[in-house]
Design an enzyme around this catalytic site. Structure first.
Site, PDB file in Angstrom:
ATOM      1  N   GLU A 160       0.858  -1.196   0.000  1.00  0.00           N
ATOM      2  CA  GLU A 160       0.000   0.000   0.000  1.00  0.00           C
ATOM      3  C   GLU A 160       0.884   1.232   0.000  1.00  0.00           C
ATOM      4  O   GLU A 160       1.865   1.302   0.737  1.00  0.00           O
ATOM      5  CB  GLU A 160      -0.871   0.098   1.265  1.00  0.00           C
ATOM      6  CG  GLU A 160      -1.977  -0.893   1.415  1.00  0.00           C
ATOM      7  CD  GLU A 160      -2.702  -0.715   2.753  1.00  0.00           C
ATOM      8  OE1 GLU A 160      -2.846   0.444   3.218  1.00  0.00           O
ATOM      9  OE2 GLU A 160      -3.106  -1.721   3.343  1.00  0.00           O
ATOM     10  N   LYS A 179     -18.849  11.917   2.146  1.00  0.00           N
ATOM     11  CA  LYS A 179     -17.856  12.941   2.450  1.00  0.00           C
ATOM     12  C   LYS A 179     -16.963  12.458   3.584  1.00  0.00           C
ATOM     13  O   LYS A 179     -17.454  11.954   4.587  1.00  0.00           O
ATOM     14  CB  LYS A 179     -18.569  14.239   2.869  1.00  0.00           C
ATOM     15  CG  LYS A 179     -17.661  15.395   3.212  1.00  0.00           C
ATOM     16  CD  LYS A 179     -17.022  16.006   1.988  1.00  0.00           C
ATOM     17  CE  LYS A 179     -16.165  17.226   2.371  1.00  0.00           C
ATOM     18  NZ  LYS A 179     -15.335  17.661   1.244  1.00  0.00           N
TER      19      LYS A 179
END
Length: 282
Positions: A205, A260
């Site tokens: 990652e 969001k």
């Protein structure tokens, strides 16, 4: 592509794609799987065996960021059980590994001081012996973003984003132009100190969020980091400590969350949920 857990719909979609896949074993399954060979046989028969003819599995990652931690002791037994299956089936193209976070290191600055924490060391010696014997790399999650966002006064943005024009950190005879290389080399140093300097790494990652933390997380910064990350990985230059080393890298993540971001939740994706790109990378 890396799948953080076996997902039937995703695996079905990947059949015939010729995309190389890393498949994770979920952290919450480790204790049960470590209990017996039969448990791991069952996991493999359900999640890997049906797809062997249609999907290229590169790696099976036993747990994500569980070392150091209470689940760390389960990793090596599961790795051994998995390896027995692969050996019995002559599936030598699939490598077994695990994924470590940055906090598996007690020290990482300068890179040559890299060393595992005492808790990580207690399980890593056996795991590194396994990886060395099988020619498998250790997977590591490498995030210059977190270092920069937590200490912008001392960690330069250009150093975190691969854009520095000159050396920013000197460590003995080695010069570091980007924080990514420094973080990777700290892991190489830690493995050397553990007596396994022959084990390679895969960066499982890395990335930069485009939203969720004010001026630290903009599409421009995220795009700059990920484009430079891709360029750095595909150039195959290795690192100052390991020039020319073959290091694969994965961008986290493919998709943004559908809401969001708030607090620690940030938008790391290259694409919106509607599949439109957040910013250009490739």
């Amino acid at each position: 592509m890396r799948l953080f857990e076996p997902n039937t719909a995703a695996l079905q979609a990947l059949k015939g794609s010729n995309i190389n896949i890393t498949l994770d074993i979920r952290n919450q399954d480790l204790a049960d799987l470590a209990a017996s060979q039969d448990a791991v046989n069952s996991w493999f028969n359900t999640n890997v065996e049906p797809y062997l003819n249609d999907i290229n599995f590169n790696f099976i990652a036993v747990g994500n960021e569980v070392i150091p931690g209470s689940l760390g002791g389960y990793v090596l037994p599961v790795m051994n059980y998995l390896q027995k299956i692969l050996d019995d089936k002559n599936l030598h193209g699939i490598k077994v590994t695990t994924v470590l976070p940055g906090n598996a290191l007690q020290s990482s600055y300068p890179p040559s001081s890299g060393a595992f924490t005492s808790e990580a060391s207690s399980v890593m010696s056996g795991i590194l012996s396994f990886l060395s014997a099988k020619g498998s790399p250790l997977m590591i999650n490498v995030y210059p973003y977190f270092a920069y966002a937590s200490d912008p006064k001392d960690v330069r943005l250009d150093y975190a984003q691969f854009t520095a024009k000159g050396a920013v950190v000197r460590d003995g005879s080695l010069s570091y132009y980007n924080l990514f290389d420094a973080m990777v080399d700290a892991f190489f140093a830690a493995m050397e100190k553990a007596g396994r300097g022959d084990v390679g790494v895969v960066v499982s990652e890395s990335g930069w969020p485009s939203d969720g933390n004010g001026n630290f997380t903009t599409p421009k910064l995220a795009g700059t980091y990920n484009r430079n990350f891709v360029k750095h990985i595909t150039s195959k230059v290795g690192t100052p400590k390991k020039p020319g080393a073959y290091i694969e890298g994965y961008i986290f993540a493919m998709f943004n969350e559908n809401q969001k971001p708030s607090g620690v939740e940030q938008h790391w994706g290259l694409f919106y949920p509607n599949k439109q790109p957040v910013y250009p990378v490739f």
